[in-house]
Design an enzyme around this catalytic site. Structure first.
Site, PDB file in Angstrom:
ATOM      1  N   LYS A  33     -21.887   4.467  65.553  1.00  0.00           N
ATOM      2  CA  LYS A  33     -21.611   5.845  66.013  1.00  0.00           C
ATOM      3  C   LYS A  33     -22.838   6.710  65.697  1.00  0.00           C
ATOM      4  CE  LYS A  33     -16.571   5.460  65.674  1.00  0.00           C
ATOM      5  NZ  LYS A  33     -16.205   4.304  64.829  1.00  0.00           N
TER       6      LYS A  33
ATOM      7  N   GLU B 143     -19.029 -18.431  56.437  1.00  0.00           N
ATOM      8  CA  GLU B 143     -17.986 -17.799  55.621  1.00  0.00           C
ATOM      9  C   GLU B 143     -18.368 -17.824  54.153  1.00  0.00           C
ATOM     10  OE1 GLU B 143     -16.635 -19.659  58.252  1.00  0.00           O
ATOM     11  OE2 GLU B 143     -14.644 -18.850  58.735  1.00  0.00           O
TER      12      GLU B 143
ATOM     13  N   ARG C 189     -22.826  -2.556  67.248  1.00  0.00           N
ATOM     14  CA  ARG C 189     -21.386  -2.410  66.983  1.00  0.00           C
ATOM     15  C   ARG C 189     -21.045  -3.219  65.748  1.00  0.00           C
ATOM     16  NH1 ARG C 189     -19.590   0.201  71.017  1.00  0.00           N
ATOM     17  NH2 ARG C 189     -17.570   0.378  70.034  1.00  0.00           N
TER      18      ARG C 189
ATOM     19  N   TYR D 234     -22.238 -20.754  61.305  1.00  0.00           N
ATOM     20  CA  TYR D 234     -21.054 -20.373  60.518  1.00  0.00           C
ATOM     21  C   TYR D 234     -21.485 -20.048  59.102  1.00  0.00           C
ATOM     22  CZ  TYR D 234     -16.612 -20.837  62.935  1.00  0.00           C
ATOM     23  OH  TYR D 234     -15.514 -20.620  63.713  1.00  0.00           O
TER      24      TYR D 234
ATOM     25  N   THR E 227     -18.467   2.414  60.369  1.00  0.00           N
ATOM     26  CA  THR E 227     -19.030   1.606  61.445  1.00  0.00           C
ATOM     27  C   THR E 227     -20.538   1.816  61.431  1.00  0.00           C
ATOM     28  OG1 THR E 227     -18.656   3.451  62.953  1.00  0.00           O
ATOM     29  CG2 THR E 227     -17.030   1.681  62.985  1.00  0.00           C
TER      30      THR E 227
ATOM     31  N   ASP F 179     -13.350   6.985  54.815  1.00  0.00           N
ATOM     32  CA  ASP F 179     -13.754   6.361  56.082  1.00  0.00           C
ATOM     33  C   ASP F 179     -14.790   7.295  56.705  1.00  0.00           C
ATOM     34  OD1 ASP F 179     -14.057   5.528  58.661  1.00  0.00           O
ATOM     35  OD2 ASP F 179     -11.913   5.417  59.120  1.00  0.00           O
TER      36      ASP F 179
END
Ligand code: DSN
Length: 479
Positions: free
Chosen positions: A275, A68, A281, A66, A272, A243
């Site tokens: 692509k 965060e 991903r 973890y 992203t 974007d």
């Protein structure tokens, strides 16, 4: 694709054996996915094949931590290794794109866009409000102040490209949170040319006065002039958010330079990684120093804990994209899209904007009497994987559509060149010509039904197999 060495084949076989010992169906589906990807012409414009180093990097215990927060400021102890991973990924992204700041935590493109929207709201609305009220953080606000702040957030306006013109759901579409959290106005394209009309966009922006002007697309087959977008944003006092999820690989590979490169013009750029950029991903956000502090609050403001194993794979993908060979790849992606477009047009297929100058082509299949859904299904039956997509002012709506979107990033990774894409155009045209819509008993067109002339699907699969066998996926990987 480079030949891989045989120890890696043995390693993958062992890994699948380990998976098989726990849940055989998952091992079988994983093997089957490789077989399917090897055996089909993958033309989905948003998909690619990540390198084996990128894929392997995701399968480690980095997943178990973890973390965060941000580098050096975590809500959990013991994050020193995750700090290294995130800092290295961020450094590569900054260097690759020449950005002032890079945030590599977003789990997907939608997440990245949400971070971008929130950071812009925070920078443009929340911070000035706190300053005006003499508050240091939102925790210092009274309930009434909070109400005012919430109302101010919700009164903001976003202006992005409409879905049927090639924009994305997250650019203000009503079925996405962006269409709920903002008042929104869409810009389309010129009905004659299918191109963005910058003068009309400026006139609309003057009237609508957006806080955020969104540039970028999922199905627009042309380049965008970001210098003009910047001028429009400045003219109306908007933040320019780009974007670049679809074309990040073309920016990284220096095919889109100068006014076609959003970095340097936009305040915030989201993307992203999987692509045209050919990574794992995931998503990321680039920002100017001015917006960086608010972007940095992405987790836990709108994101769950970072996926450290995926951030590690992003670092590898960014590092791969910094190699000169990636520039050759990106140029090939664009050249191949032109070859594909020309191959289709000379065989009578109608394309939105009559061509392409990026990585994708949008076919209007209505001249074959087909919906996009029928064409997509007939192509899939023939071993050609595409996805249906609206065309501007589509009479068939967003479900059936009149268009099919195809792109070159994946097959270019396999080594396809202009000749192979011309052969692909021949196969696609052959299937479209051989497909007939089936009408219902009542005589209405059966939107999802079609027949393909005998033998065409099998012949197309066989011809596709020849092209694919000559350009193998992960050559040398025997499972
Ligand atoms: N799913 C991506 C695409 O196919 O364009 C965008 O979200």
């Amino acid at each position: 694709m480079a030949e891989i060495n045989s120890p890696l084949s043995a390693l993958y076989s062992q890994l699948l054996g380990v998976i098989e010992s726990v849940e055989p169906r998952i091992a079988a589906a994983t093997r089957s996915e490789l077989a399917d990807q090897r055996a089909s012409l993958k033309l989905i414009a948003s998909e690619n094949y990540a390198s084996l180093p990128v894929l392997l990097t995701m399968g480690t215990w980095l997943s178990d931590k973890y973390a965060e927060g941000t580098v050096g400021h975590r809500f959990y102890a013991g994050c020193q290794n995750v700090d290294t991973v995130e800092a290295v990924a961020s450094e590569h992204a900054r260097e690759l794109f020449g950005a002032e700041y890079a945030y590599v935590q977003p789990h997907s493109g939608i997440d990245a866009n949400l971070v971008a929207y929130w950071s812009i709201l925070s920078h443009r609305i929340e911070s000035p409000t706190l300053e005006r009220l003499g508050a240091k953080t939102v925790n210092d606000l009274s309930e009434d102040d909070w109400e005012d702040l919430r109302a101010t957030f919700n009164a903001q306006r976003v202006m992005g490209m409409s879905l049927d013109a090639g924009g994305h759901l997250t650019h203000g579409f009503r079925h996405n949170i962006s269409g709920k959290m903002f008042r929104q106005h869409s810009y389309g394209t010129n009905p004659e040319t299918g191109l963005i009309d910058y003068d009309k966009l400026l006139a609309d922006a003057r009237e609508f006065k957006p806080l955020i002007l969104v540039a970028g697309y999922s199905a627009y087959p042309r380049r965008v002039n970001f210098a003009k977008m910047r001028e429009i944003a400045d003219e109306v006092g908007a933040t320019l958010f780009v974007d670049m999820a679809h074309f990040a690989g073309l920016v990284a590979g220096k095919v889109f330079t100068g006014e076609e490169n959003p970095v340097g013009y936009a305040d915030v750029v989201a993307s992203t990684t999987h692509k045209s950029l050919r990574g794992p991903r995931g998503g990321f956000v680039l920002a100017t120093s001015e917006y960086a502090p608010s972007v940095d609050r992405g987790c836990p403001m709108v994101l769950g804990g970072p996926l450290s194993h995926v951030m590690a794979a992003k670092a590898l993908a960014f590092a791969e994209a910094r190699q000169e060979s990636f520039q050759t790849y990106a140029q090939n992606v664009a050249d191949n899209a032109k070859a594909l477009a020309e191959g289709l047009m000379k065989r009578g297929v109608k394309l939105v904007t009559d061509g392409t100058d990026n990585h994708l082509v949008l076919m209007d299949v209505s001249s074959f009497g087909l919906t996009g859904r029928q064409a997509e299904s007939a192509l899939l039956d023939s071993g050609v994987v595409t996805n249906r997509n609206s065309v501007p002012n589509d009479p068939n709506g967003a479900w059936y559509t009149s268009g099919v979107r195809i792109g070159t990033p994946a097959l270019t990774t396999r080594g396809f060149g202009a000749a192979e894409f011309d052969a692909v155009a021949e196969l696609i045209t052959g299937v479209l010509k051989a497909t007939t819509p089936v009408t219902t008993a009542a005589g209405a067109p059966g939107k999802a039904k079609y027949t393909i002339a005998d033998g065409v699907a099998d012949r197309t699969k066989a011809a596709a197999a020849e092209l694919l066998d000559a350009n193998p996926l992960y050559p040398g990987l025997e499972l």
